[in-house]
Design a protein around this motif. Structure first.
Motif, PDB file in Angstrom:
ATOM      1  N   PRO A 201     -28.439 -60.679 118.338  1.00 41.75           N
ATOM      2  CA  PRO A 201     -28.544 -60.316 116.924  1.00 41.75           C
ATOM      3  C   PRO A 201     -28.667 -58.809 116.714  1.00 41.75           C
ATOM      4  CG  PRO A 201     -30.026 -62.129 117.448  1.00 41.75           C
ATOM      5  CD  PRO A 201     -29.506 -61.616 118.752  1.00 41.75           C
ATOM      6  N   GLN A 231     -31.792 -62.790 106.854  1.00 39.43           N
ATOM      7  CA  GLN A 231     -30.767 -63.029 107.866  1.00 39.43           C
ATOM      8  C   GLN A 231     -29.399 -63.139 107.204  1.00 39.43           C
ATOM      9  OE1 GLN A 231     -32.189 -66.446 110.033  1.00 39.43           O
ATOM     10  NE2 GLN A 231     -34.026 -65.406 110.724  1.00 39.43           N
ATOM     11  N   LEU A 232     -28.475 -62.300 107.683  1.00 39.57           N
ATOM     12  CA  LEU A 232     -27.131 -62.235 107.122  1.00 39.57           C
ATOM     13  C   LEU A 232     -26.122 -62.570 108.215  1.00 39.57           C
ATOM     14  CD1 LEU A 232     -25.319 -61.411 104.667  1.00 39.57           C
ATOM     15  CD2 LEU A 232     -25.326 -59.095 105.612  1.00 39.57           C
ATOM     16  N   SER A 233     -25.349 -63.628 108.019  1.00 40.85           N
ATOM     17  CA  SER A 233     -24.372 -64.036 109.028  1.00 40.85           C
ATOM     18  C   SER A 233     -23.169 -63.100 109.002  1.00 40.85           C
ATOM     19  CB  SER A 233     -23.919 -65.472 108.781  1.00 40.85           C
ATOM     20  OG  SER A 233     -23.157 -65.536 107.585  1.00 40.85           O
ATOM     21  N   LEU A 234     -22.420 -63.098 110.104  1.00 41.89           N
ATOM     22  CA  LEU A 234     -21.205 -62.283 110.179  1.00 41.89           C
ATOM     23  C   LEU A 234     -20.206 -62.697 109.099  1.00 41.89           C
ATOM     24  CD1 LEU A 234     -19.275 -60.262 111.479  1.00 41.89           C
ATOM     25  CD2 LEU A 234     -18.692 -61.999 113.184  1.00 41.89           C
ATOM     26  N   ARG A 236     -20.799 -63.996 106.120  1.00 43.94           N
ATOM     27  CA  ARG A 236     -21.249 -63.505 104.817  1.00 43.94           C
ATOM     28  C   ARG A 236     -21.063 -61.988 104.727  1.00 43.94           C
ATOM     29  NH1 ARG A 236     -20.636 -65.377 100.903  1.00 43.94           N
ATOM     30  NH2 ARG A 236     -22.153 -64.007  99.909  1.00 43.94           N
ATOM     31  N   SER A 282     -21.701 -59.503 117.955  1.00 40.91           N
ATOM     32  CA  SER A 282     -22.868 -60.140 117.340  1.00 40.91           C
ATOM     33  C   SER A 282     -22.423 -61.026 116.189  1.00 40.91           C
ATOM     34  CB  SER A 282     -23.855 -59.086 116.842  1.00 40.91           C
ATOM     35  OG  SER A 282     -24.340 -58.298 117.918  1.00 40.91           O
ATOM     36  N   LYS A 283     -23.201 -62.067 115.938  1.00 37.01           N
ATOM     37  CA  LYS A 283     -22.845 -63.036 114.896  1.00 37.01           C
ATOM     38  C   LYS A 283     -23.804 -62.993 113.709  1.00 37.01           C
ATOM     39  CE  LYS A 283     -19.460 -64.926 117.270  1.00 37.01           C
ATOM     40  NZ  LYS A 283     -19.511 -64.006 118.433  1.00 37.01           N
ATOM     41  N   GLU A 284     -24.832 -62.149 113.793  1.00 36.85           N
ATOM     42  CA  GLU A 284     -25.861 -62.156 112.748  1.00 36.85           C
ATOM     43  C   GLU A 284     -26.522 -60.792 112.667  1.00 36.85           C
ATOM     44  OE1 GLU A 284     -29.577 -65.089 111.781  1.00 36.85           O
ATOM     45  OE2 GLU A 284     -29.607 -64.109 113.740  1.00 36.85           O
ATOM     46  N   ILE A 286     -30.062 -59.163 111.074  1.00 35.66           N
ATOM     47  CA  ILE A 286     -31.360 -59.335 110.432  1.00 35.66           C
ATOM     48  C   ILE A 286     -31.727 -57.997 109.805  1.00 35.66           C
ATOM     49  CG2 ILE A 286     -33.804 -59.885 110.787  1.00 35.66           C
ATOM     50  CD1 ILE A 286     -32.868 -61.441 113.328  1.00 35.66           C
ATOM     51  N   THR A 399     -40.220 -66.438 109.479  1.00 27.97           N
ATOM     52  CA  THR A 399     -39.032 -66.293 108.638  1.00 27.97           C
ATOM     53  C   THR A 399     -39.442 -66.509 107.187  1.00 27.97           C
ATOM     54  OG1 THR A 399     -38.459 -68.646 108.727  1.00 27.97           O
ATOM     55  CG2 THR A 399     -37.598 -67.240 110.496  1.00 27.97           C
TER      56      THR A 399
END
Length: 510
Positions: A201, A231-234, A236, A282-284, A286, A399
């Motif tokens: 991450p 948390q922001l995904s790739l 999004r 990376s996929k996410e 923070i 979280t």
């Protein structure tokens, strides 16, 4: 007691905090201010901080000096970062600041900037393996963290302000210009071999990362407006990146969550983030709301109390203790300690029945320790107040969803009530399985709280035996104690226990 001011003068903005450290070692944020000063404007071309930038900075610093005087600040920690350390007139600028405001400002290296950002993050976010980046106006600092320890760190001289100027990205962006910027950023990042395909991450601090969190929260109708640990995904991120880079300047202003003072530099900042995502695989991401300023504070706090390290070992425990320490005498600490101990005894001994694990236990512990904090608002309906306070308290290591769940568990410690649900706007952030868990765990908290109804610590221990469809709870009371009131209070939750656990509860005092 000590009052400390922290000033962080960056290439785009200047931030000012005032915190108070109490004699019981708890600390409270008293004041916060931010101004956009754009020291980085024109720096890449001329090598100098502009007269306008200097004027904006001095105006802010004079205001901060006055606030420090009014608030009785004992200590000021003031640092300057990339713009000042790279400007030819940086030293002269600092001397002017000292003469006109009497604030001594230290220029820190890129390595120290990265370390302070690391301290701010590792003490407020639970992740152990991540790439931390701090994207400012004139530089980006990156730190590779493994098992909670910084392994490698670097500072690169490219930021949202300087890239905007270099590639003229302020207004409507043309594809060839954007591609040239991407190529330039990629070339810089490729010089850092330990970034390639790390597939862990990202944790982003700085205005660009925070702005992406705000835009995503608006786009998804995320009701909880907290930015830290969002948390922001790739996927999004990519959706928002497309909006930011394809809209005209006028239409960018209409993107919800994008502030007016960042419209002109968001394309450059977003492009850096895109290239970091691509290179690291990376996929996410923070988003960290705590960074350099908090790192400075934790470093000072450790020195002030002569702690062995500024890195906190258990950030949730530390933040709960700190929060309680700021609340005064409204919270009965001995009672809360007793209720927490007995609640966790019930959880551990009933584990074969509820089958929840370590994380659920942590949420229950948090709820139990803080179940009475709502009394600082009003004794009446304090369980509901506790739910809201726990959900919004500066607790670290949870979280967003976990913190809200802990709040709901505490909110039901006087029994499960629809009034609490109606009064609390974030109910939908917990799913159906979460609500089953919340109801079960709040029942355990309610029983433990009832057992100390008189605040006399009548109960020494709980011992549970599960037989067929009956749970036998043997309660060992203190010698010569009177337990009738506790027995009456606990029996009020027998019906609720059966409803939630589908077992009859029998109380036996010993």
């Amino acid at each position: 007691m000590e009052k400390i001011a922290i000033i962080d003068m960056g290439s785009n903005s200047i931030r000012f905090l005032v915190l108070e450290i109490a004699d019981n070692r708890s600390y409270t944020l008293l004041y916060q201010e931010k101004e956009t000063i754009r020291l980085g404007v024109g720096l890449a071309q001329s090598g100098y901080i502009s007269a306008d930038g200097i004027k904006r900075a001095l105006n802010s610093l004079k205001m901060y000096r006055h606030i420090m005087s009014v608030m009785g600040v004992n200590k000021c920690l003031a640092v300057a970062t990339a713009a000042v350390r790279s400007a030819k007139n940086g030293r002269e600028f600092l001397e002017t600041i000292k003469q006109e405001t009497h604030i001594h400002m230290e220029v820190i290296t890129g390595e120290r900037e990265a370390y302070l950002g690391y301290l701010g993050v590792i003490n407020t976010i639970r992740e152990r393996d991540f790439l931390l980046f701090d994207l400012g106006g004139a530089s980006i600092e990156m730190t590779l963290v493994r098992q909670g320890k910084p392994e490698k760190s670097i500072s690169l001289p490219m930021g949202a302000v300087t890239l905007t100027e270099r590639f003229q990205l302020q207004n409507t962006v043309h594809m060839d210009t954007l591609q040239a910027c991407q190529k330039y950023i990629r070339k810089k990042l490729l010089t850092v071999p330990w970034l390639h395909n790390i597939n862990i991450p990202l944790i982003g601090i700085g205005g660009t990362a925070r702005t992406f969190a705000k835009m995503d929260q608006k786009a998804t109708n995320y009701e909880f407006s907290k930015i830290h640990n969002y948390q922001l995904s790739l996927s999004r991120f990519t959706d928002i990146y497309e909006q930011v880079t394809t809209r005209t300047h006028a239409n960018r202003k209409k993107i919800p969550g994008l502030s007016g003072d960042r419209v002109d530099i968001i394309v450059a900042g977003a492009t850096v983030l895109k290239e970091v995502f691509a290179l690291t695989a990376s996929k996410e991401m923070i988003i960290g709301g705590c960074g350099l300023r908090e790192g400075l504070f934790y470093e000072y706090y450790a020195q002030y109390f002569q702690l062995p390290s500024p890195q906190i070992e258990n950030i949730l425990e530390f933040s709960i203790t700190n929060f309680i320490g700021t609340l005064g005498s409204a919270v009965h600490r001995i009672h809360c300690k007793q209720v927490t101990r007995l609640t966790l005894q019930l959880f551990d001994q009933l584990q074969p029945l509820h089958r929840y694990g370590r994380r659920a236990r942590t949420l229950l512990m948090t709820a139990a320790r803080l179940h009475d904090v709502g009394k600082t608002i009003n004794f009446y309906n304090h369980a509901r107040h506790s739910a809201f306070m726990i959900g919004h308290a500066p607790l670290y290591g949870l979280t967003h969803r976990e913190q809200l769940i802990a709040g709901f568990i505490a909110g039901f410690h006087h029994g499960i009530s629809r009034k609490t649900l109606i009064a609390y706007r974030y109910a939908q952030m917990a799913d159906a399985d979460d609500w089953i868990m919340i109801r079960k765990l709040s029942t355990l908290l309610a029983l433990a709280d009832a057992s100390d109804l008189t605040y006399e610590q009548v109960v020494q221990d709980f011992s549970i035996t599960i037989q067929d469809d009956i749970v036998v709870l043997v309660i060992t009371s203190a010698p010569d104690s009177v337990h009738e009131a506790a027995d009456y209070a606990m029996k009020q939750y027998i019906k609720q226990f059966k409803k939630e656990f589908h077992m009859s509860l029998v109380l036996i005092w010993k």
